[in-house]
Design a protein around this motif. Structure first.
Motif, PDB file in Angstrom:
ATOM      1  N   ARG A   1      25.569  -1.194   5.533  1.00 35.70           N
ATOM      2  CA  ARG A   1      24.656  -0.660   4.523  1.00 35.70           C
ATOM      3  C   ARG A   1      25.432  -0.506   3.227  1.00 35.70           C
ATOM      4  O   ARG A   1      26.429   0.207   3.185  1.00 35.70           O
ATOM      5  N   ILE A   2      24.963  -1.198   2.196  1.00 38.92           N
ATOM      6  CA  ILE A   2      25.634  -1.193   0.904  1.00 38.92           C
ATOM      7  C   ILE A   2      24.695  -0.603  -0.126  1.00 38.92           C
ATOM      8  O   ILE A   2      23.551  -1.047  -0.272  1.00 38.92           O
ATOM      9  N   LEU A   3      25.181   0.405  -0.846  1.00 38.41           N
ATOM     10  CA  LEU A   3      24.428   1.013  -1.943  1.00 38.41           C
ATOM     11  C   LEU A   3      24.982   0.467  -3.250  1.00 38.41           C
ATOM     12  O   LEU A   3      26.182   0.586  -3.514  1.00 38.41           O
ATOM     13  N   VAL A   4      24.125  -0.162  -4.047  1.00 41.73           N
ATOM     14  CA  VAL A   4      24.497  -0.643  -5.375  1.00 41.73           C
ATOM     15  C   VAL A   4      23.865   0.327  -6.362  1.00 41.73           C
ATOM     16  O   VAL A   4      22.637   0.408  -6.469  1.00 41.73           O
ATOM     17  N   ALA A   5      24.720   1.093  -7.056  1.00 45.21           N
ATOM     18  CA  ALA A   5      24.258   2.187  -7.910  1.00 45.21           C
ATOM     19  C   ALA A   5      24.587   1.919  -9.368  1.00 45.21           C
ATOM     20  O   ALA A   5      25.752   1.819  -9.747  1.00 45.21           O
TER      21      ALA A   5
ATOM     22  N   ARG B   1      15.699 -10.074  -4.645  1.00 41.40           N
ATOM     23  CA  ARG B   1      16.024 -10.692  -3.359  1.00 41.40           C
ATOM     24  C   ARG B   1      17.339 -10.173  -2.793  1.00 41.40           C
ATOM     25  O   ARG B   1      17.576 -10.273  -1.593  1.00 41.40           O
ATOM     26  N   LEU B   2      18.206  -9.594  -3.644  1.00 42.41           N
ATOM     27  CA  LEU B   2      19.473  -9.056  -3.160  1.00 42.41           C
ATOM     28  C   LEU B   2      19.251  -7.821  -2.285  1.00 42.41           C
ATOM     29  O   LEU B   2      20.005  -7.561  -1.364  1.00 42.41           O
ATOM     30  N   ALA B   3      18.193  -7.070  -2.595  1.00 45.59           N
ATOM     31  CA  ALA B   3      17.888  -5.864  -1.810  1.00 45.59           C
ATOM     32  C   ALA B   3      17.305  -6.261  -0.466  1.00 45.59           C
ATOM     33  O   ALA B   3      16.682  -7.306  -0.328  1.00 45.59           O
ATOM     34  N   GLY B   4      17.540  -5.428   0.523  1.00 46.30           N
ATOM     35  CA  GLY B   4      17.011  -5.693   1.852  1.00 46.30           C
ATOM     36  C   GLY B   4      17.460  -4.604   2.796  1.00 46.30           C
ATOM     37  O   GLY B   4      17.907  -3.539   2.365  1.00 46.30           O
ATOM     38  N   PRO B   5      17.395  -4.870   4.090  1.00 46.88           N
ATOM     39  CA  PRO B   5      17.750  -3.834   5.063  1.00 46.88           C
ATOM     40  C   PRO B   5      19.221  -3.408   4.975  1.00 46.88           C
ATOM     41  O   PRO B   5      19.562  -2.303   5.364  1.00 46.88           O
ATOM     42  N   CYS B   6      20.078  -4.283   4.450  1.00 46.72           N
ATOM     43  CA  CYS B   6      21.503  -3.959   4.356  1.00 46.72           C
ATOM     44  C   CYS B   6      21.928  -3.527   2.957  1.00 46.72           C
ATOM     45  O   CYS B   6      23.023  -2.999   2.785  1.00 46.72           O
ATOM     46  N   VAL B   7      21.088  -3.773   1.955  1.00 42.70           N
ATOM     47  CA  VAL B   7      21.475  -3.510   0.564  1.00 42.70           C
ATOM     48  C   VAL B   7      20.366  -2.749  -0.153  1.00 42.70           C
ATOM     49  O   VAL B   7      19.204  -3.156  -0.135  1.00 42.70           O
ATOM     50  N   ARG B   8      20.750  -1.650  -0.781  1.00 42.32           N
ATOM     51  CA  ARG B   8      19.810  -0.854  -1.579  1.00 42.32           C
ATOM     52  C   ARG B   8      20.277  -0.864  -3.035  1.00 42.32           C
ATOM     53  O   ARG B   8      21.439  -0.579  -3.321  1.00 42.32           O
ATOM     54  N   LEU B   9      19.389  -1.228  -3.950  1.00 41.68           N
ATOM     55  CA  LEU B   9      19.657  -1.218  -5.379  1.00 41.68           C
ATOM     56  C   LEU B   9      18.997   0.014  -5.981  1.00 41.68           C
ATOM     57  O   LEU B   9      17.814   0.260  -5.731  1.00 41.68           O
TER      58      LEU B   9
ATOM     59  N   VAL C   1      28.651  -7.986  -3.309  1.00 41.12           N
ATOM     60  CA  VAL C   1      27.784  -7.684  -2.169  1.00 41.12           C
ATOM     61  C   VAL C   1      27.940  -8.754  -1.085  1.00 41.12           C
ATOM     62  O   VAL C   1      28.078  -8.435   0.097  1.00 41.12           O
ATOM     63  N   ALA C   2      27.952 -10.019  -1.483  1.00 41.86           N
ATOM     64  CA  ALA C   2      28.125 -11.100  -0.506  1.00 41.86           C
ATOM     65  C   ALA C   2      29.465 -10.957   0.209  1.00 41.86           C
ATOM     66  O   ALA C   2      29.546 -11.127   1.435  1.00 41.86           O
ATOM     67  N   ASP C   3      30.519 -10.627  -0.537  1.00 40.53           N
ATOM     68  CA  ASP C   3      31.844 -10.450   0.060  1.00 40.53           C
ATOM     69  C   ASP C   3      31.863  -9.267   1.031  1.00 40.53           C
ATOM     70  O   ASP C   3      32.410  -9.369   2.131  1.00 40.53           O
ATOM     71  N   LEU C   4      31.264  -8.157   0.617  1.00 43.47           N
ATOM     72  CA  LEU C   4      31.226  -6.975   1.485  1.00 43.47           C
ATOM     73  C   LEU C   4      30.445  -7.248   2.767  1.00 43.47           C
ATOM     74  O   LEU C   4      30.852  -6.824   3.850  1.00 43.47           O
ATOM     75  N   LEU C   5      29.332  -7.960   2.651  1.00 41.24           N
ATOM     76  CA  LEU C   5      28.554  -8.289   3.841  1.00 41.24           C
ATOM     77  C   LEU C   5      29.325  -9.230   4.755  1.00 41.24           C
ATOM     78  O   LEU C   5      29.345  -9.049   5.977  1.00 41.24           O
ATOM     79  N   ALA C   6      30.008 -10.232   4.174  1.00 49.14           N
ATOM     80  CA  ALA C   6      30.784 -11.165   4.981  1.00 49.14           C
ATOM     81  C   ALA C   6      31.940 -10.447   5.684  1.00 49.14           C
ATOM     82  O   ALA C   6      32.185 -10.688   6.877  1.00 49.14           O
ATOM     83  N   ARG C   7      32.622  -9.569   4.973  1.00 50.84           N
ATOM     84  CA  ARG C   7      33.737  -8.807   5.587  1.00 50.84           C
ATOM     85  C   ARG C   7      33.220  -7.938   6.731  1.00 50.84           C
ATOM     86  O   ARG C   7      33.872  -7.805   7.753  1.00 50.84           O
ATOM     87  N   SER C   8      32.053  -7.355   6.514  1.00 51.90           N
ATOM     88  CA  SER C   8      31.478  -6.488   7.546  1.00 51.90           C
ATOM     89  C   SER C   8      31.177  -7.293   8.805  1.00 51.90           C
ATOM     90  O   SER C   8      31.416  -6.826   9.916  1.00 51.90           O
ATOM     91  N   MET C   9      30.669  -8.494   8.625  1.00 48.50           N
ATOM     92  CA  MET C   9      30.358  -9.348   9.775  1.00 48.50           C
ATOM     93  C   MET C   9      31.634  -9.722  10.514  1.00 48.50           C
ATOM     94  O   MET C   9      31.662  -9.746  11.740  1.00 48.50           O
ATOM     95  N   VAL C  10      32.698 -10.032   9.779  1.00 43.03           N
ATOM     96  CA  VAL C  10      33.972 -10.393  10.404  1.00 43.03           C
ATOM     97  C   VAL C  10      34.551  -9.194  11.144  1.00 43.03           C
ATOM     98  O   VAL C  10      35.035  -9.315  12.273  1.00 43.03           O
TER      99      VAL C  10
END
Length: 169
Positions: free
Chosen positions: A11-15, A38-46, A157-166
């Motif tokens: 879960r990433i908060l973009v503030a 489109r960047l917002a979703g279940p894993c990302v909140r803007l 955000v893409a990097d944080l999501l990819a790192r989280s998956m790894v």
């Protein structure tokens, strides 16, 4: 293992933070406004927090795996320059009296600590200001940096999501 580490879904908060009535200080809210939905979703909140620091501190009590702060940064001689860096919330926390209306990241983290929370991994996407005089609207120099900041947020955000998956694998 903390609640953040136990979380299955990142879960990433973009503030976006800043005062739109002080020229370039409104950089964070303007970038948030321009980020594709489109960047917002279940894993990302803007979210545009404006100057509501206490609101951000309360929201950070949730199980966030990362925080991306979008903010104006002081002029270091190159207004309009976009910087990305990982912040250490521990060094930003100020031991001074808490101000519920302060939007300084240090004050937000101090409020969060006072509430019993801990900041997640924090990445700052900031732009050096040209002016923070009273007035609505960004300077031309800082306004020209908004598209680069939007791309930087998308990349972070893409990097944080990819790192989280790894990390979960």
């Amino acid at each position: 293992m903390t609640g953040r580490e136990a979380s299955i879904t990142p879960r990433i908060l973009v503030a976006g933070i800043g005062n739109i009535f002080l020229g370039d200080d409104g950089f964070g809210p303007e970038v948030i406004r321009r980020i594709p939905h489109r960047l917002a979703g279940p894993c990302v909140r803007l979210k545009d927090y404006g100057i509501r620091g206490m609101h951000l501190a309360y929201d950070l009590l949730g199980p966030w795996s990362a925080l991306v702060l979008v903010d104006a940064v002081p002029d270091r001689g190159a207004p309009g320059t976009v910087h990305m860096f990982e912040a250490d919330p521990e060094t930003l926390t100020t031991p001074t009296a808490l101000d519920a209306h302060a939007m300084d990241p240090g004050a937000v983290f101090a409020c969060l600590n006072a509430l019993g929370g801990a900041a997640p991994r924090t990445v700052v996407v900031g732009c050096e200001v040209e002016t923070v005089e009273e007035g609505i609207g960004l300077s031309e120099t800082v306004a020209a940096a908004v598209p680069a900041a939007v791309r930087a947020v998308e990349d972070v955000v893409a990097d944080l999501l990819a790192r989280s998956m790894v990390e979960r694998a």
